[in-house]
Design a protein around this motif. Sequence first.
Motif, PDB file in Angstrom:
ATOM      1  N   HIS B  69       0.831  -1.210   0.000  1.00  0.00           N
ATOM      2  CA  HIS B  69       0.000   0.000   0.000  1.00  0.00           C
ATOM      3  C   HIS B  69       0.866   1.261   0.000  1.00  0.00           C
ATOM      4  O   HIS B  69       0.525   2.263  -0.637  1.00  0.00           O
ATOM      5  CB  HIS B  69      -0.934  -0.011   1.215  1.00  0.00           C
ATOM      6  N   GLN B  73       0.700   4.257  -2.731  1.00  0.00           N
ATOM      7  CA  GLN B  73       0.494   5.664  -2.379  1.00  0.00           C
ATOM      8  C   GLN B  73       1.609   6.530  -2.957  1.00  0.00           C
ATOM      9  O   GLN B  73       1.400   7.677  -3.334  1.00  0.00           O
ATOM     10  CB  GLN B  73       0.426   5.836  -0.841  1.00  0.00           C
ATOM     11  N   GLU B 116     -10.463   1.196   1.349  1.00  0.00           N
ATOM     12  CA  GLU B 116      -9.329   0.574   2.045  1.00  0.00           C
ATOM     13  C   GLU B 116      -9.902  -0.381   3.080  1.00  0.00           C
ATOM     14  O   GLU B 116     -10.443   0.045   4.098  1.00  0.00           O
ATOM     15  CB  GLU B 116      -8.454   1.628   2.757  1.00  0.00           C
ATOM     16  N   GLU B 118      -9.866  -2.768   6.140  1.00  0.00           N
ATOM     17  CA  GLU B 118      -8.975  -2.783   7.310  1.00  0.00           C
ATOM     18  C   GLU B 118      -9.502  -3.639   8.469  1.00  0.00           C
ATOM     19  O   GLU B 118     -10.705  -3.685   8.712  1.00  0.00           O
ATOM     20  CB  GLU B 118      -8.779  -1.350   7.837  1.00  0.00           C
ATOM     21  N   ASN B 146     -13.837   0.078   6.526  1.00  0.00           N
ATOM     22  CA  ASN B 146     -13.508   0.498   5.167  1.00  0.00           C
ATOM     23  C   ASN B 146     -13.137   1.982   5.225  1.00  0.00           C
ATOM     24  O   ASN B 146     -13.992   2.845   5.403  1.00  0.00           O
ATOM     25  CB  ASN B 146     -14.694   0.252   4.233  1.00  0.00           C
ATOM     26  N   THR B 231      -4.250  -0.855   5.568  1.00  0.00           N
ATOM     27  CA  THR B 231      -4.689  -1.699   4.464  1.00  0.00           C
ATOM     28  C   THR B 231      -3.538  -1.992   3.528  1.00  0.00           C
ATOM     29  O   THR B 231      -2.508  -1.314   3.554  1.00  0.00           O
ATOM     30  CB  THR B 231      -5.812  -1.009   3.665  1.00  0.00           C
ATOM     31  N   HIS B 234      -4.581  -2.331  -3.660  1.00  0.00           N
ATOM     32  CA  HIS B 234      -5.014  -1.186  -4.460  1.00  0.00           C
ATOM     33  C   HIS B 234      -6.502  -1.256  -4.765  1.00  0.00           C
ATOM     34  O   HIS B 234      -7.033  -2.316  -5.081  1.00  0.00           O
ATOM     35  CB  HIS B 234      -4.217  -1.171  -5.759  1.00  0.00           C
ATOM     36  N   SER B 235      -7.150  -0.132  -4.685  1.00  0.00           N
ATOM     37  CA  SER B 235      -8.579  -0.034  -4.992  1.00  0.00           C
ATOM     38  C   SER B 235      -8.768   0.573  -6.369  1.00  0.00           C
ATOM     39  O   SER B 235      -8.062   1.510  -6.732  1.00  0.00           O
ATOM     40  CB  SER B 235      -9.256   0.881  -3.964  1.00  0.00           C
TER      41      SER B 235
END
Lengths: 261, 261
Positions: B69, B73, B116, B118, B146, B231, B234-235
């Motif tokens: 993650h 980012q 994300e 979690e 989330n 998290t 990737h979303s």
Amino acid sequence: MRWINFSLPGSGRQAYGTLDENDQVREIRGIPWAEHEFTGQRHGLSDVKIEVPVVPPTFYAAGLNYITHIREQEALAGRKVNVPPQADIGYRAVNALVAHEENVVIPEDATHIEYEGELVVVIGKKARNLSEAEAMQCVFGYTIGNDVSERVWQRADRTFWRAKNSDTFKPMGPWMETEFDLARAQTRVSVNGEVKSHFDTGDMLFNIPTFLSRMSRNLTLYPGDIVWMGTDGHSPKLDHGDTVEVDISGLGTLRNTFVRA
Amino acid sequence: MRWINFSLPGSGRQAYGTLDENDQVREIRGIPWAEHEFTGQRHGLSDVKIEVPVVPPTFYAAGLNYITHIREQEALAGRKVNVPPQADIGYRAVNALVAHEENVVIPEDATHIEYEGELVVVIGKKARNLSEAEAMQCVFGYTIGNDVSERVWQRADRTFWRAKNSDTFKPMGPWMETEFDLARAQTRVSVNGEVKSHFDTGDMLFNIPTFLSRMSRNLTLYPGDIVWMGTDGHSPKLDHGDTVEVDISGLGTLRNTFVRA
């Protein structure tokens, strides 16, 4: 009107009340900004323990909101600190709240402690999507905060978790005042009786309606939420035994002594 | 044991209860981590509305706590994102919480929404100065979160106030589970039924005892506090009509639909 959150030594019972010019507390049942009634009980101010005015659902903080303070932080960081281009609110944590006259405990491994005297806005009504013109309608009143900070941790850590949210780092009080003339207010902070900073409380980069209106576009403000409006000027380094008083015209004086763990 | 916070449609009454394998809710009077007793009332799961498991005194979030993650980012920011050198906890805000099956509302001016998934730790005991060996003693149980994020605001703003704390941006639930095998757990996030990310829930940069022990050196943890553990993966970009499910082995599935304001 002045509202105080207090407990009765011995019984542990906690309640709100109004506080008049003769230091008389008139106890209520309920919450100042919601349904309440006077119980008929009265107490002398010196007979009660003053408690934190409110433990908020959300503890908001403006952070950098006065120009001189931004320049001071710049000198501290040794690099350019940009003037915030818009009113982006930040957060503090309720574990750190202590009342008027309670001690601020300096952690063993803390090396550089400073005060930040701040105006605190207390929200009284649930609100969403307020215009700037409407924003002050959700304000219940005002109190005083001291945004105690450990500058080494503030510089070193990824978040403010211990630099600003260590237990006892957020003195707030002594009470809430519903009438307040921000335009004429001065914030004066003294250490051991000597004034170390003073500034016009209203000399903010972004004023209260600007913050509340912008916040309410994306989030719901709830009764009891608090918004700390930032500070100006510079604090000396504080240590064991120092007593800090934050005075804001018309609101009173928040006093706390700093002690080493 | 599985604990659910629920309300009864019509009456508005809200209570906690245990939830068994046959989807039967046994109502209690009180709070799961404090004094409580069974009322004798039972409800079918389908007859109750599931509420947010707990509205915490403080809402903690680990933020960057999985390597993949962090790299994602980094790509998003177009600059190096340092791997956190220590477990510095961050914060989220309770206004943003919504329950299982409640909608996430995408603000009108939001352009890039992501999920994300979690793991959430729920604190059950007041605690201070815990060693890593002792840290898990203050944990009551686990649930799912989330951490919905607006990436343009996350990049542009000085704080996460609207990027991560806009109303409805923090779905949590559906319930709390006291027994959990982190070492075997997988987090799987799906959009409209298709799995988009999956990772070992325990593959954290800093594990739960490390965070809780470090936090408790400077702050008191309180019953009902929650810690979102970060998290991985990737979303895709989410939009109106998307349904996101976050599933963690042994904890259940948190499901929310995204709708435009």
